[in-house]
Design a protein around this motif. Sequence first.
Motif, PDB file in Angstrom:
ATOM      1  N   LEU A  24     -31.341  32.203  39.783  1.00  8.98           N
ATOM      2  CA  LEU A  24     -32.537  32.420  40.589  1.00  8.98           C
ATOM      3  C   LEU A  24     -32.872  31.169  41.405  1.00  8.98           C
ATOM      4  CD1 LEU A  24     -34.936  34.111  41.496  1.00  8.98           C
ATOM      5  CD2 LEU A  24     -36.144  33.361  39.430  1.00  8.98           C
ATOM      6  N   SER A  25     -32.698  29.995  40.823  1.00  7.15           N
ATOM      7  CA  SER A  25     -32.927  28.747  41.570  1.00  7.15           C
ATOM      8  C   SER A  25     -32.032  28.681  42.799  1.00  7.15           C
ATOM      9  CB  SER A  25     -32.665  27.530  40.676  1.00  7.15           C
ATOM     10  OG  SER A  25     -33.622  27.452  39.654  1.00  7.15           O
ATOM     11  N   LEU A  26     -30.785  29.101  42.643  1.00  8.82           N
ATOM     12  CA  LEU A  26     -29.859  29.131  43.777  1.00  8.82           C
ATOM     13  C   LEU A  26     -30.328  30.110  44.846  1.00  8.82           C
ATOM     14  CD1 LEU A  26     -26.481  29.097  41.829  1.00  8.82           C
ATOM     15  CD2 LEU A  26     -27.338  27.284  43.311  1.00  8.82           C
ATOM     16  N   VAL A  27     -30.800  31.283  44.410  1.00 10.10           N
ATOM     17  CA  VAL A  27     -31.285  32.292  45.356  1.00 10.10           C
ATOM     18  C   VAL A  27     -32.511  31.770  46.106  1.00 10.10           C
ATOM     19  CG1 VAL A  27     -32.350  34.593  45.535  1.00 10.10           C
ATOM     20  CG2 VAL A  27     -30.348  34.251  44.074  1.00 10.10           C
ATOM     21  N   ALA A  29     -33.340  28.645  46.631  1.00  7.33           N
ATOM     22  CA  ALA A  29     -32.927  27.555  47.524  1.00  7.33           C
ATOM     23  C   ALA A  29     -32.279  28.109  48.790  1.00  7.33           C
ATOM     24  CB  ALA A  29     -31.973  26.612  46.798  1.00  7.33           C
ATOM     25  N   ALA A  30     -31.456  29.137  48.649  1.00  4.63           N
ATOM     26  CA  ALA A  30     -30.798  29.727  49.812  1.00  4.63           C
ATOM     27  C   ALA A  30     -31.801  30.466  50.695  1.00  4.63           C
ATOM     28  CB  ALA A  30     -29.695  30.677  49.354  1.00  4.63           C
ATOM     29  N   ARG A  31     -32.757  31.108  50.084  1.00  9.49           N
ATOM     30  CA  ARG A  31     -33.745  31.905  50.839  1.00  9.49           C
ATOM     31  C   ARG A  31     -34.717  31.028  51.602  1.00  9.49           C
ATOM     32  NH1 ARG A  31     -36.832  35.170  53.234  1.00  9.49           N
ATOM     33  NH2 ARG A  31     -38.431  36.438  52.299  1.00  9.49           N
ATOM     34  N   TYR A  32     -35.284  30.042  50.954  1.00  9.12           N
ATOM     35  CA  TYR A  32     -36.371  29.264  51.554  1.00  9.12           C
ATOM     36  C   TYR A  32     -35.940  27.933  52.159  1.00  9.12           C
ATOM     37  CZ  TYR A  32     -39.559  32.588  49.397  1.00  9.12           C
ATOM     38  OH  TYR A  32     -40.223  33.726  49.036  1.00  9.12           O
ATOM     39  N   ARG A  33     -34.898  27.325  51.620  1.00  6.19           N
ATOM     40  CA  ARG A  33     -34.410  26.037  52.119  1.00  6.19           C
ATOM     41  C   ARG A  33     -35.511  24.971  52.183  1.00  6.19           C
ATOM     42  NH1 ARG A  33     -29.263  27.193  53.615  1.00  6.19           N
ATOM     43  NH2 ARG A  33     -28.868  29.264  54.378  1.00  6.19           N
ATOM     44  N   ILE A 148     -33.424  19.560  34.405  1.00  7.48           N
ATOM     45  CA  ILE A 148     -32.083  18.961  34.492  1.00  7.48           C
ATOM     46  C   ILE A 148     -31.075  19.994  34.993  1.00  7.48           C
ATOM     47  CG2 ILE A 148     -30.143  18.118  33.089  1.00  7.48           C
ATOM     48  CD1 ILE A 148     -32.266  16.611  31.387  1.00  7.48           C
ATOM     49  N   ALA A 149     -31.206  21.219  34.536  1.00  6.44           N
ATOM     50  CA  ALA A 149     -30.265  22.271  34.934  1.00  6.44           C
ATOM     51  C   ALA A 149     -30.584  22.853  36.306  1.00  6.44           C
ATOM     52  CB  ALA A 149     -30.266  23.383  33.888  1.00  6.44           C
ATOM     53  N   ASN A 150     -31.853  22.971  36.648  1.00 12.42           N
ATOM     54  CA  ASN A 150     -32.222  23.699  37.861  1.00 12.42           C
ATOM     55  C   ASN A 150     -32.371  22.839  39.112  1.00 12.42           C
ATOM     56  OD1 ASN A 150     -32.483  26.583  37.113  1.00 12.42           O
ATOM     57  ND2 ASN A 150     -33.801  25.698  35.553  1.00 12.42           N
ATOM     58  N   VAL A 151     -32.803  21.595  38.980  1.00 15.31           N
ATOM     59  CA  VAL A 151     -32.990  20.764  40.170  1.00 15.31           C
ATOM     60  C   VAL A 151     -31.676  20.558  40.932  1.00 15.31           C
ATOM     61  CG1 VAL A 151     -33.644  18.466  41.001  1.00 15.31           C
ATOM     62  CG2 VAL A 151     -35.150  19.701  39.432  1.00 15.31           C
ATOM     63  N   PRO A 152     -30.563  20.234  40.256  1.00  9.98           N
ATOM     64  CA  PRO A 152     -29.310  20.122  41.020  1.00  9.98           C
ATOM     65  C   PRO A 152     -28.924  21.440  41.708  1.00  9.98           C
ATOM     66  CG  PRO A 152     -29.064  19.083  38.891  1.00  9.98           C
ATOM     67  CD  PRO A 152     -30.375  19.813  38.867  1.00  9.98           C
ATOM     68  N   LEU A 155     -31.089  21.609  44.804  1.00 11.18           N
ATOM     69  CA  LEU A 155     -30.736  20.613  45.814  1.00 11.18           C
ATOM     70  C   LEU A 155     -29.345  20.799  46.403  1.00 11.18           C
ATOM     71  CD1 LEU A 155     -32.202  17.386  44.173  1.00 11.18           C
ATOM     72  CD2 LEU A 155     -33.196  18.740  46.041  1.00 11.18           C
ATOM     73  N   LEU A 156     -28.407  21.233  45.587  1.00 11.82           N
ATOM     74  CA  LEU A 156     -27.028  21.313  46.042  1.00 11.82           C
ATOM     75  C   LEU A 156     -26.545  22.731  46.306  1.00 11.82           C
ATOM     76  CD1 LEU A 156     -25.553  18.600  43.679  1.00 11.82           C
ATOM     77  CD2 LEU A 156     -26.318  18.322  46.043  1.00 11.82           C
ATOM     78  N   GLY A 157     -27.357  23.709  45.911  1.00 12.61           N
ATOM     79  CA  GLY A 157     -27.053  25.095  46.225  1.00 12.61           C
ATOM     80  C   GLY A 157     -25.693  25.549  45.764  1.00 12.61           C
ATOM     81  N   ASP A 158     -25.050  26.375  46.578  1.00 17.18           N
ATOM     82  CA  ASP A 158     -23.767  26.971  46.229  1.00 17.18           C
ATOM     83  C   ASP A 158     -22.675  25.952  45.968  1.00 17.18           C
ATOM     84  OD1 ASP A 158     -24.446  29.594  46.163  1.00 17.18           O
ATOM     85  OD2 ASP A 158     -23.964  29.967  48.266  1.00 17.18           O
ATOM     86  N   ARG A 159     -22.715  24.838  46.647  1.00 17.17           N
ATOM     87  CA  ARG A 159     -21.667  23.811  46.452  1.00 17.17           C
ATOM     88  C   ARG A 159     -21.610  23.378  44.998  1.00 17.17           C
ATOM     89  NH1 ARG A 159     -23.963  19.905  50.793  1.00 17.17           N
ATOM     90  NH2 ARG A 159     -25.755  20.899  49.883  1.00 17.17           N
ATOM     91  N   PHE A 160     -22.754  23.286  44.342  1.00 14.43           N
ATOM     92  CA  PHE A 160     -22.843  22.862  42.946  1.00 14.43           C
ATOM     93  C   PHE A 160     -22.450  23.995  42.000  1.00 14.43           C
ATOM     94  CE2 PHE A 160     -25.578  22.699  39.130  1.00 14.43           C
ATOM     95  CZ  PHE A 160     -25.088  21.544  38.556  1.00 14.43           C
ATOM     96  N   ALA A 161     -22.936  25.188  42.259  1.00 16.72           N
ATOM     97  CA  ALA A 161     -22.783  26.302  41.323  1.00 16.72           C
ATOM     98  C   ALA A 161     -21.325  26.684  41.098  1.00 16.72           C
ATOM     99  CB  ALA A 161     -23.557  27.517  41.826  1.00 16.72           C
ATOM    100  N   HIS A 162     -20.524  26.654  42.143  1.00 19.46           N
ATOM    101  CA  HIS A 162     -19.144  27.102  42.009  1.00 19.46           C
ATOM    102  C   HIS A 162     -18.240  26.065  41.353  1.00 19.46           C
ATOM    103  CE1 HIS A 162     -20.149  30.668  44.155  1.00 19.46           C
ATOM    104  NE2 HIS A 162     -20.581  29.984  45.197  1.00 19.46           N
TER     105      HIS A 162
END
Length: 190
Positions: A24-27, A29-33, A148-152, A155-162
Amino acid sequence: MEHAFLVSAGAVALAEMGDKTQLLSLVLAARYRKPLPIILGVLAATLINHAGAGALGAWLGSLITPSIMRWALAASFVAMGLWILVPDKLDEGEADVNRSRLGVFGATVVTFFIAEMGDKTQIATVALAARFHDFFGVVAGTTLGMMIANVPAILLGDRFAHKLPTKLVHGIAAVLFVVLGAFALFGNGF
């Protein structure tokens, strides 16, 4: 307090990797930037949610005899360890972040709070608060673990998650919860 804080922060940070609220954090971040209001919204939602879970855990800890508590905690920690191995998916309703009238912060608070209800980390907060009898240490620790888990991820979005080895992280978190269960059952100093 330090022991409860450190164990809570570590357990939740590991358990949250790949969790639906991290997705959800990724979503968001992508939605609102707009990372700052999202981070503040996640913090507010987590504090509210985990304060309630911590209060429930502290209350349950005061009602249950030490012998029953030992067995209940051991079972709950082992169950959490196994549950962590089940991959999370973000449900359609949880991913709906189109709450524009609330603004970025408000949409984040509402959406994140709802997604966290009944989630692994909320249940872990109940168990940790019941175990440690340290409401503030546990809530502060679990909140830090969530951040710790959600801030990166924010901040880093999809680049971090994958790039995150979620299976490995989930395996480590599962082992940690099983070890916590063993300590709850057999350890005197835990």
